[in-house]
Design a protein around this motif. Sequence first.
Motif, short mmCIF file in Angstrom:
data_model
loop_
_atom_site.label_atom_id
_atom_site.label_comp_id
_atom_site.label_asym_id
_atom_site.label_seq_id
_atom_site.Cartn_x
_atom_site.Cartn_y
_atom_site.Cartn_z
N ALA A 60 33.51 -54.39 -66.91
CA ALA A 60 34.83 -53.56 -68.02
C ALA A 60 35.69 -54.45 -68.46
N ALA A 61 36.80 -54.85 -68.00
CA ALA A 61 37.65 -55.55 -68.23
C ALA A 61 37.74 -56.35 -69.16
N ALA A 62 36.38 -57.28 -69.43
CA ALA A 62 35.83 -58.67 -69.89
C ALA A 62 35.60 -58.29 -71.14
N ARG A 63 34.99 -56.89 -71.09
CA ARG A 63 34.20 -56.08 -72.36
C ARG A 63 35.15 -55.19 -73.18
N LEU A 64 36.31 -55.47 -72.66
CA LEU A 64 37.45 -54.88 -73.76
C LEU A 64 39.00 -55.59 -73.71
N LEU A 65 38.51 -56.97 -72.90
CA LEU A 65 40.33 -57.35 -73.20
C LEU A 65 39.76 -59.05 -74.62
N PRO A 66 40.23 -59.60 -74.93
CA PRO A 66 39.84 -60.81 -75.64
C PRO A 66 39.90 -61.92 -74.63
N LEU A 67 39.47 -63.54 -74.92
CA LEU A 67 38.87 -64.19 -74.09
C LEU A 67 40.20 -64.75 -73.27
N VAL A 68 41.13 -65.16 -73.79
CA VAL A 68 41.89 -65.05 -72.89
C VAL A 68 42.31 -64.40 -71.71
N ALA A 69 42.55 -63.62 -72.21
CA ALA A 69 42.75 -61.66 -70.76
C ALA A 69 41.50 -62.24 -70.01
#
Length: 414
Positions: free
Chosen positions: A88-97
Amino acid sequence: MTPATFRLPPFLRRCATEVAVLLLAGTDLLVELLEGEKEQPGPYGFVLTVLALAALPWRRRRPVLVLVLTLPALPAGMQLASLVALVAAARLLPLVAASLCAVVVSVTELLDSLLWRGGSPHPPGDVLQALVYCTVFGAAPAALGQLLRSRARVAEQVLALRQSRERALRSERAAVEEAARAALAREMHDVVGHEMNLISVRAAALARRAPDADTRREAELIRAVSLRALDEVRHLVRALRGQHPGEASVPIGSCLADIPVLVERSGLTVEPLTITPGDGVYWPATVELAAYRTVQEALTNVLRHGDVGAPVALRVESVDGDTCLVVEVRSALARGATGEAAPETTGEAASGKSGGHGLTGLRERARVLDGALTAGPTPDGSFLLRAAFPAPGHGLMGPERRLTAPRTAATHQP
């Protein structure tokens, strides 16, 4: 035709998704409880497990916070909760984050494997195996989340392109329609306006040179009618060139109060003449114009196809509690006329052939206003044209509702 598929309401779909996620994340706890050879989590582990499960429904609003709350549950065996939170976090955050979150999860799992669960010392092979496993453990969910993020962005771009294309098509269609209206306005002004001007000038000249009063009177009448038609043509030209032709495009002198003048200009004997639009009732200008045009076309049909010597019955009345305006014109059929068509030469004012668009235009005008129109011969040998126009916000009621039913009798098309 494909059958409609059943779909749950959005709220129920969200609830079903959250229940499925919680059941999936709670599988780890169930496995820990059922495996007897492993040490079951203590009270501290249960608290961390409940905290991780309770935080999962907020993973879309606070993805990083939910991920942090699920990390302490890793030593208790709650790995799936952290994986769900990482996706869920990787789906909403940019690649670096998203990469930083994946590193944090991998390091936490590695520490849990080497220090808290496995004990020490560890053989080099086990350390390498744990390092590879923990790297994949954090990288795979982050990659899945980024894939879902890219898919959502592509879907948004496709939707934006589709909407842009639709806007371009609408703009192109509007430009084509505007060009067509402008061309029609030019032709009406140049052709119809020229002919009306010519008729008016010739009628004025005839009135000046007429040898008797009857001829002068007829010439003045022709001139007045041509001038009125010319004014309406100019009004229509302005409406065609405008962006929003609506009630402002209704010609002056084309309302219910002008029907007696229209009857007088026709030269027909109209009795009885009943015009009762209702006391204190405001009919929109479009409804009044439709009623006026209906009477105008009906009187024109009588002059062209009917018995001009017989009286015409005209009724314009507000019915059903002032919610519907009814226009009814009853005239005598020409001698020898049938239900299919009256002779084209019947009547002193008849000349030329009809284009066959009069009643069609009236029906279209009534349909635009949610009304209805019928026209045709009656059993008593007369011709009846009847139209009903409901007030805004109302529908046809009573006998007027039957006007929308298809007629089986032959109708006369002027």
